[in-house]
Structures are given as structure tokens and as C-alpha cells.
Design a protein around this motif. Sequence first.
Motif, short mmCIF file in Angstrom:
data_model
loop_
_atom_site.label_atom_id
_atom_site.label_comp_id
_atom_site.label_asym_id
_atom_site.label_seq_id
_atom_site.Cartn_x
_atom_site.Cartn_y
_atom_site.Cartn_z
N PHE A 118 6.77 45.33 -12.37
CA PHE A 118 6.83 44.51 -13.18
C PHE A 118 6.55 45.03 -14.71
O PHE A 118 7.03 44.79 -15.45
N GLY A 119 5.47 45.94 -14.89
CA GLY A 119 5.29 46.45 -15.96
C GLY A 119 6.16 47.71 -16.66
O GLY A 119 5.77 47.83 -17.68
N GLU A 149 8.77 46.09 -17.63
CA GLU A 149 8.70 45.95 -19.34
C GLU A 149 8.89 46.51 -20.32
O GLU A 149 9.42 46.42 -21.00
N GLU A 150 8.13 48.22 -19.85
CA GLU A 150 8.20 49.00 -20.55
C GLU A 150 9.66 49.46 -21.31
O GLU A 150 10.62 49.69 -22.40
N ASP A 157 11.92 46.77 -23.16
CA ASP A 157 11.51 46.96 -24.96
C ASP A 157 11.42 48.47 -25.22
O ASP A 157 12.01 48.10 -26.50
N SER A 164 19.89 44.67 -20.05
CA SER A 164 18.35 44.39 -20.32
C SER A 164 18.46 42.31 -18.87
O SER A 164 17.90 42.53 -18.21
N LEU A 175 16.83 42.12 -15.42
CA LEU A 175 15.60 41.01 -14.66
C LEU A 175 16.43 40.33 -14.44
O LEU A 175 15.18 39.78 -13.32
N SER A 192 10.58 32.36 -17.81
CA SER A 192 9.08 33.51 -17.59
C SER A 192 8.31 32.73 -18.73
O SER A 192 8.99 31.96 -20.04
N ASP A 208 7.17 34.68 -20.95
CA ASP A 208 7.07 35.68 -22.24
C ASP A 208 8.42 35.50 -21.93
O ASP A 208 9.43 36.63 -21.24
N MET A 231 10.66 38.80 -21.68
CA MET A 231 10.83 39.55 -19.79
C MET A 231 11.34 38.60 -18.97
O MET A 231 11.45 37.80 -17.75
#
Length: 320
Positions: A118-119, A122-123, A126, A145, A149, A200, A202, A205
Motif C-alpha cells: 500500500f505504501g 501510494e508513492e 502520487d 490510477s 487502485l 478509502s 484518504d 487512495m
Amino acid sequence: MADLYRLHSASTARNYRQDWVRFASWCADRGISMMPADPEVVAEYVRENAARRSGAGDRMYSIATLNRWVASINYWHRNSGLRVPGEAACVSAAVSSVRGIYRDNGERPTRRAYPLRFGELEEIVDVSRRDATTWVKRARERRDSALLLLGFMGAYRRSELSMLAVDDVTFSRRGDLRVRCGGSHDGPVDDDFVKHVPLSRDHAMCAPCAYRRWLEVVANVHESGRPGVMRLLRGHEEFDSHVCSFAPPVVPDPGVPVFRAIRANGNISAATLSGSAIHAAIRRRAALAGYPDEVVSRVGGQSLRAGATAERLLDVSQLS
């Protein structure tokens, strides 16, 4: 066909159907009976395809793929009440021989897909959004994206993403997605083939948000073509809050593919994005985010599903 979908997962059923069409075509080209198939014919089918190489000289098919082809041939014979050719000694010997050749030559080693966690995802997302400085790049960012996702949150295979049509995906009132990932489009939807993709916290994401942003592009393609997409994406607005709870854009023909190719000039294809193209898109996004070559070479179509599985296993271990 109903039995095939009831007894197997959607992806396995689809593979069995495609594998059978492939074998039938191979037999037709040689004037050979495909049903009932002679076991020696199936053995030769295995040996011939195992020997095929790409332009770069690599083996084209893995042992796992060859085994699946035999299993699909067996399935269709068994389903028709015929003797199963793949259980014959000559077929087992052909597969064993090919496996030994691959092993002795160090060819087609098993390479597990790099699981995108997930991290990391996320990067990647972004960086992709910060790189979207033109309307064409914005179109690609919205598509990729949504791929990343939705693929991660739903633990989808690239083949499942490739086959999605607009009417396979519906929004709930609160913004969650209900995604049909197999079966017929003509009959009722079997809940066994539906995945629920939640929103989610956020927005950046949020898979439903990412999907809706890409659906805006698809709707504009069908309503006003390339000029409509340009108008939508040149007037760039910051994506700073959830959009999944808003009414989704209406696509005139809901049977069209969700994910499509985007050419260099921004024209968006009407044809579905292939599994290999999805694999390449995920790899390009990882490279753009600065991942080293040795990682990028292992990133691809299965990385999203592998990452989602790894995250679930981590959650379970932390609870136990």
C-alpha cells in the motif's frame, strides 16, 4: 458454460475456454480430430509449444501454462463424457520431459511478481499525479490510477481488469463499488462473481474516486470525442476531496470496455486494454516513481493482487 462457471473461478473458467479454442485451432490447422483427442496428439501439442521461443530467444510458455492447457483439454473431454487424454502416460511423459529440459537448461525459472504494498502504491500514484502536466498525461494518470487502485483494492488479476466493461461496475449510494468480475452479461449477476470495493478515508487512495475520475474521461470520449476529453482535462481542477459519492458520469453504451489504450496524441481507443498492456502500464508507473531496474523488472500485472494478499496476511498476523 454455466457448469464451467459454477465449478471454477471466473478466471479459471475463462482460461479453460480460451485454452480450448487455442487447441481446437491448432488441431484444425493440422487436420487432426480435437474431440476425442488422441493422447499422442496432446503430447505433441505440449512438446511443440514447449519448443517455441520468442524473438529474443526465450521460452514462450512456462510449465504451469502447459499444465493448464492439458487440464483444459481434460475438462472439455470429461464434460462431454469422453476419455480424458491428458491422463495417458505419453502426456505425463511429455510434460515431465519438458520440465527436465527447462530445469537442466535453467530456462523459465519461477519468478514471483513483486508485491506492490500500500505504501509503495501510494508513492507511485502520487508521483503519477504530480507528473500529469498536460491533458494527455492527465488522461493517462486517471486511467493508470484507476487501474492501480482498483486492481489493488479488489485484488484483481490483470485479465479481470482487461475484461471489465462499464456495466460491470456500479456505485452504491455511499460511493462503494460493486464490480462483476465474471459470468455472462446477459443473465442475472451471481454474487460469487461480484467484488465489493470500499471507499478509502484518504481521497487520494480511494479506488471508487479514481474509477469515477477515469469514467469521466470515458464518458467524454463517447459523448464528444477527443475535443471533449481535451476540454475536460485542460481545465485541470485539483483533486482535493472525495468525488465517489457524486452521481457517476453516464456512458451512452455501458457495454464498452473500461480500460483502453491512449495514443501519443491523446486519442483513446475503443478496444479493451490487453493484459500485457496493463502489465506494461504498471511497470512504467513504478519506473516513473524511481524504483530500481531490478524491482521494475519484477513489477507487473500480478503485483497488485500479490500486494493486496501480502497486506491481508500482515493484518491477520497482527491480529493473532
